[in-house]
Design a protein around this motif. Structure first.
Motif, short mmCIF file in Angstrom:
data_model
loop_
_atom_site.label_atom_id
_atom_site.label_comp_id
_atom_site.label_asym_id
_atom_site.label_seq_id
_atom_site.Cartn_x
_atom_site.Cartn_y
_atom_site.Cartn_z
N VAL A 1 0.83 -1.20 0.00
CA VAL A 1 0.00 0.00 0.00
C VAL A 1 0.87 1.26 0.00
N GLU A 2 1.93 1.25 0.79
CA GLU A 2 2.81 2.42 0.84
C GLU A 2 3.49 2.66 -0.50
N LEU A 3 3.80 1.60 -1.23
CA LEU A 3 4.44 1.77 -2.53
C LEU A 3 3.51 2.50 -3.50
N VAL A 4 2.24 2.13 -3.49
CA VAL A 4 1.27 2.76 -4.39
C VAL A 4 1.00 4.21 -3.97
N ILE A 5 0.67 4.41 -2.69
CA ILE A 5 0.36 5.77 -2.22
C ILE A 5 1.61 6.64 -2.25
N GLY A 6 2.74 6.08 -1.86
CA GLY A 6 3.98 6.85 -1.87
C GLY A 6 4.38 7.27 -3.27
N PHE A 7 4.13 6.41 -4.26
CA PHE A 7 4.44 6.79 -5.64
C PHE A 7 3.53 7.92 -6.11
N ALA A 8 2.25 7.85 -5.71
CA ALA A 8 1.32 8.94 -6.06
C ALA A 8 1.77 10.26 -5.43
N PHE A 9 2.16 10.21 -4.15
CA PHE A 9 2.67 11.41 -3.49
C PHE A 9 3.94 11.93 -4.17
N ALA A 10 4.82 11.01 -4.56
CA ALA A 10 6.06 11.41 -5.22
C ALA A 10 5.78 12.09 -6.55
N MET A 11 4.78 11.58 -7.29
CA MET A 11 4.41 12.21 -8.56
C MET A 11 3.87 13.63 -8.33
N ALA B 1 4.03 19.25 4.13
CA ALA B 1 2.78 18.70 4.64
C ALA B 1 2.75 17.18 4.51
N ILE B 2 3.24 16.66 3.39
CA ILE B 2 3.25 15.21 3.17
C ILE B 2 4.19 14.51 4.13
N LEU B 3 5.29 15.16 4.49
CA LEU B 3 6.31 14.53 5.32
C LEU B 3 6.04 14.67 6.82
N ILE B 4 5.00 15.42 7.21
CA ILE B 4 4.73 15.63 8.64
C ILE B 4 4.52 14.32 9.41
N PRO B 5 3.71 13.36 8.92
CA PRO B 5 3.52 12.13 9.70
C PRO B 5 4.81 11.38 10.02
N TYR B 6 5.76 11.43 9.09
CA TYR B 6 7.02 10.71 9.34
C TYR B 6 7.84 11.37 10.43
N GLY B 7 7.62 12.65 10.67
CA GLY B 7 8.37 13.35 11.72
C GLY B 7 7.81 13.13 13.11
N ILE B 8 6.63 12.52 13.21
CA ILE B 8 6.02 12.27 14.52
C ILE B 8 6.59 10.98 15.10
N THR C 1 4.55 5.78 7.89
CA THR C 1 5.76 5.56 7.10
C THR C 1 5.60 5.76 5.61
N THR C 2 4.38 6.02 5.12
CA THR C 2 4.23 6.32 3.70
C THR C 2 5.06 7.53 3.26
N PRO C 3 5.17 8.61 4.05
CA PRO C 3 6.03 9.72 3.63
C PRO C 3 7.48 9.31 3.38
N SER D 1 7.55 7.78 -0.02
CA SER D 1 7.40 8.79 -1.06
C SER D 1 8.68 9.61 -1.23
N LEU D 2 9.40 9.84 -0.14
CA LEU D 2 10.65 10.59 -0.22
C LEU D 2 11.70 9.83 -1.03
N LEU D 3 11.81 8.51 -0.81
CA LEU D 3 12.75 7.71 -1.58
C LEU D 3 12.35 7.63 -3.04
N LEU D 4 11.05 7.49 -3.30
CA LEU D 4 10.59 7.41 -4.69
C LEU D 4 10.74 8.75 -5.40
N LEU D 5 10.59 9.84 -4.66
CA LEU D 5 10.80 11.16 -5.26
C LEU D 5 12.24 11.32 -5.73
N ALA D 6 13.18 10.82 -4.94
CA ALA D 6 14.59 10.88 -5.35
C ALA D 6 14.82 10.08 -6.64
N GLY D 7 14.16 8.92 -6.76
CA GLY D 7 14.30 8.14 -7.99
C GLY D 7 13.58 8.77 -9.16
#
Length: 318
Positions: A104-114, A129-136, A191-193, A196-202
């Protein structure tokens, strides 16, 4: 006879030679080894002793409540663990959580990265805003989701009571699968953010010229995605899946906070915690730790083999 053999040999295609490593690759490997060496040395100094100590203690019947009663039993602890149905049930729970969350994180994270890659207006605000949950902190987010799914005060039942399988009196922590669902949701949200951060780099490494060329050739958006973007992101996708799968396989915090392992929601890490911390079984707990370590190594090997990423080609040398 000799003519036939010669003809067959001539007709046979030449054996594919293994590509030689370029000078650039050798130089990058040497530089990488020098840069990584200090961190590897420090990690070995910090982790080598606990690892060998766990391996050593796994060969003994040893409880902290009886420190003088330390008996060598060889591999008996491993036999006890591997023949216990609870171990396999907890391993199954761990695998289910890992597969569902990473998928699920791969699909949602890719959408966020796009979205983060394509958006022009307020790009920094959207990424933050997308990365806020990962900072908690994980414990804080787990408590928040425990409250959200609670029977009396949670908002999940009231907000989603229009769904046929959710009612105001739904007890999410009263049975196995609803409790597993709550744990998985909390893990995905947290952990979806990171995914998405790793996929954004790719995604940023995909050549825009290739995408535009495919568009000029008449390729639809889905064709460009499956034929151009994703194949050129295989290395980044492998890294993202590898990191998240290894992290999800060691899940502990969410289960400890939300269910304490009740309703058969224990993971392998939680079982190890119970044996060592609650029951003071250092021998069995050490055997579980060793098996968990071997499982993580096997998982990493399987993911790398599954993707079969050519790193030289990913650098543009293939």
């Amino acid at each position: 006879m000799s003519t036939t053999t010669a003809t067959t040999a001539a007709a046979a295609p030449p054996a594919k030679k293994r590509a030689k490593m370029t000078d650039r690759s050798r130089a990058e490997n040497r530089l990488g080894q020098r840069l990584v060496a200090p961190a590897v040395i420090v990690m070995l100094l910090v982790t080598a002793y606990p690892m060998f100590q766990a391996l050593y203690l796994s060969l003994f019947r040893y409880r902290l409540t009886s420190p003088d009663d330390k008996t060598f039993i060889g591999l008996s602890n491993y036999g006890t663990v591997l023949t216990d149905s609870l171990f396999w049930q907890d391993t199954l729970n761990t695998v289910i959580i890992m597969v569902v969350t990473v998928g699920v994180e791969l699909v949602i994270g890719f959408a966020f990265a796009m979205v983060m890659h394509r958006i022009v207006f307020a790009r920094g605000t959207v990424r933050t805003a997308i990365l806020i949950p990962y900072g908690i902190i994980t414990v804080v987010s787990a408590y928040a989701w425990q409250f959200a799914f609670s029977l009396n005060n949670g908002w999940v039942n009231s907000w989603f009571s229009w769904l046929p399988w959710i009612a105001p009196e739904t007890n999410w922590f009263g049975s196995h699968w609803p409790a597993m669902f709550a744990i998985i949701v909390s893990e995905i949200w947290k952990t979806t953010p990171f995914m998405s951060l790793l996929l954004l780099a790719g995604l940023s490494q995909v050549s825009e010229d290739m995408v535009e060329a495919a568009q000029v050739d008449g390729a639809t958006w889905w064709q460009r995605l499956w034929k151009v973007i994703i194949p050129n992101m295989r290395a980044a996708i492998m890294v993202a899946v590898l990191f998240r799968a290894l992290d999800a396989f060691r899940i502990f915090d969410n289960i400890y906070v939300m269910t304490r392992g009740a309703q058969d929601t224990e993971s392998s890490s939680f079982l190890t915690y119970r044996q060592v911390i609650q029951q003071f079984q250092l021998g069995l707990g050490s055997a579980l730790s060793v098996l968990l370590f071997l499982a993580v190594l096997l998982l990493a090997w399987l993911i790398v083999k599954l993707f079969r990423v050519d790193l030289a080609q990913a650098r543009g040398e293939g």
